[in-house]
Design a protein around this motif. Structure first.
Motif, mmCIF file in Angstrom:
data_model
loop_
_atom_site.group_PDB
_atom_site.id
_atom_site.type_symbol
_atom_site.label_atom_id
_atom_site.label_comp_id
_atom_site.label_asym_id
_atom_site.label_seq_id
_atom_site.Cartn_x
_atom_site.Cartn_y
_atom_site.Cartn_z
ATOM 1 N N SER A 193 0.818 -1.045 -0.110
ATOM 2 C CA SER A 193 -0.172 -0.214 -0.020
ATOM 3 C C SER A 193 0.738 0.836 0.235
ATOM 4 O O SER A 193 1.935 1.516 0.411
ATOM 5 C CB SER A 193 -0.555 -0.089 0.922
ATOM 6 O OG SER A 193 -0.386 0.537 2.980
ATOM 7 N N SER A 253 3.017 1.270 3.237
ATOM 8 C CA SER A 253 3.229 0.251 3.364
ATOM 9 C C SER A 253 5.166 0.335 3.468
ATOM 10 O O SER A 253 5.516 1.481 2.977
ATOM 11 C CB SER A 253 3.453 -0.828 2.292
ATOM 12 O OG SER A 253 1.899 -1.635 2.903
ATOM 13 N N LEU A 266 -12.214 -1.152 6.214
ATOM 14 C CA LEU A 266 -10.994 -1.271 7.399
ATOM 15 C C LEU A 266 -11.104 -1.940 8.015
ATOM 16 O O LEU A 266 -11.572 -1.470 9.147
ATOM 17 C CB LEU A 266 -9.628 -0.677 7.095
ATOM 18 C CG LEU A 266 -8.287 -0.686 8.248
ATOM 19 C CD1 LEU A 266 -7.352 -1.978 7.101
ATOM 20 C CD2 LEU A 266 -7.300 0.002 8.521
ATOM 21 N N GLU A 280 -9.089 -4.006 10.803
ATOM 22 C CA GLU A 280 -7.387 -5.158 10.680
ATOM 23 C C GLU A 280 -7.829 -5.282 12.403
ATOM 24 O O GLU A 280 -7.592 -4.928 12.869
ATOM 25 C CB GLU A 280 -6.236 -4.677 10.351
ATOM 26 C CG GLU A 280 -6.216 -4.241 9.034
ATOM 27 C CD GLU A 280 -5.833 -5.394 9.001
ATOM 28 O OE1 GLU A 280 -5.604 -6.302 9.014
ATOM 29 O OE2 GLU A 280 -5.188 -5.318 7.518
ATOM 30 N N LEU A 290 -0.002 -7.413 10.573
ATOM 31 C CA LEU A 290 -1.067 -7.599 10.586
ATOM 32 C C LEU A 290 -2.056 -8.874 10.644
ATOM 33 O O LEU A 290 -1.456 -9.675 9.892
ATOM 34 C CB LEU A 290 -1.577 -6.803 9.266
ATOM 35 C CG LEU A 290 -0.504 -5.527 9.229
ATOM 36 C CD1 LEU A 290 -0.816 -4.236 7.598
ATOM 37 C CD2 LEU A 290 -1.325 -3.777 10.457
ATOM 38 N N ILE A 344 -4.844 -3.904 3.943
ATOM 39 C CA ILE A 344 -4.357 -2.442 3.548
ATOM 40 C C ILE A 344 -3.926 -1.915 2.200
ATOM 41 O O ILE A 344 -4.513 -0.870 2.321
ATOM 42 C CB ILE A 344 -3.215 -2.821 5.241
ATOM 43 C CG1 ILE A 344 -2.044 -3.503 4.312
ATOM 44 C CG2 ILE A 344 -4.324 -2.872 5.999
ATOM 45 C CD1 ILE A 344 -1.041 -2.782 4.522
#
Length: 140
Positions: free
Chosen positions: A51, A54, A104, A106, A126, A132
């Motif tokens: 992402s 990330s 989202l 998580e 995660l 994500i």
């Protein structure tokens, strides 16, 4: 007889707990100066996936920018547990957000290492990396 205690330079449990609480509070309240004050200048933060957010964030300013990015995407941080280790702590979080059709949801663990009274590294784990990757995309 050896008198050196190898644990003398380790952070105390109270120091780790205080850093954990300061990190969470500063994140929730957008208090970037306070967050910056507990980060080593060369601290790092890794986040899995592909992402926009990330990869590695190297340096206190990059970590602040990532935290601001999470807030920009509307992520809500629900602290579940602070787990204390020998040289650091872990935050167990439930992060949620929604944007249009994107959701989202998580389970997150962020593992922090502490040295000299500062956070020196952070690594995020995660429950749903594809989640994500889909949520943190350009165009918002």
């Amino acid at each position: 007889m050896k008198t050196d205690n190898p644990n003398n330079n380790l952070p105390t449990d109270n120091e780790k707990l205080a850093l954990a609480n300061i990190f969470v509070t500063s994140l929730k309240s957008n208090d970037w100066d306070t967050m910056r004050s507990i980060l080593a200048a060369d601290a790092s933060w890794t986040l899995p996936g592909t992402s926009l957010l990330s990869g590695p964030a190297n340096g206190a300013e990059a970590i602040i920018k990532r935290a601001q990015g999470l807030k920009h995407f509307g992520v809500n941080f629900d602290l579940k547990y602070i787990l204390i280790g020998l040289t650091g702590f872990t935050l167990s979080l439930h992060n949620t957000a929604s944007r249009g059709e994107l959701i989202l949801d998580e389970q997150v663990a962020i593992v922090f290492e502490v040295n000299g009274g500062k956070i020196v590294s952070m690594a995020t784990y995660l429950s749903d990396v594809p989640g994500i990757n889909a949520f943190f995309i350009a165009g918002i």
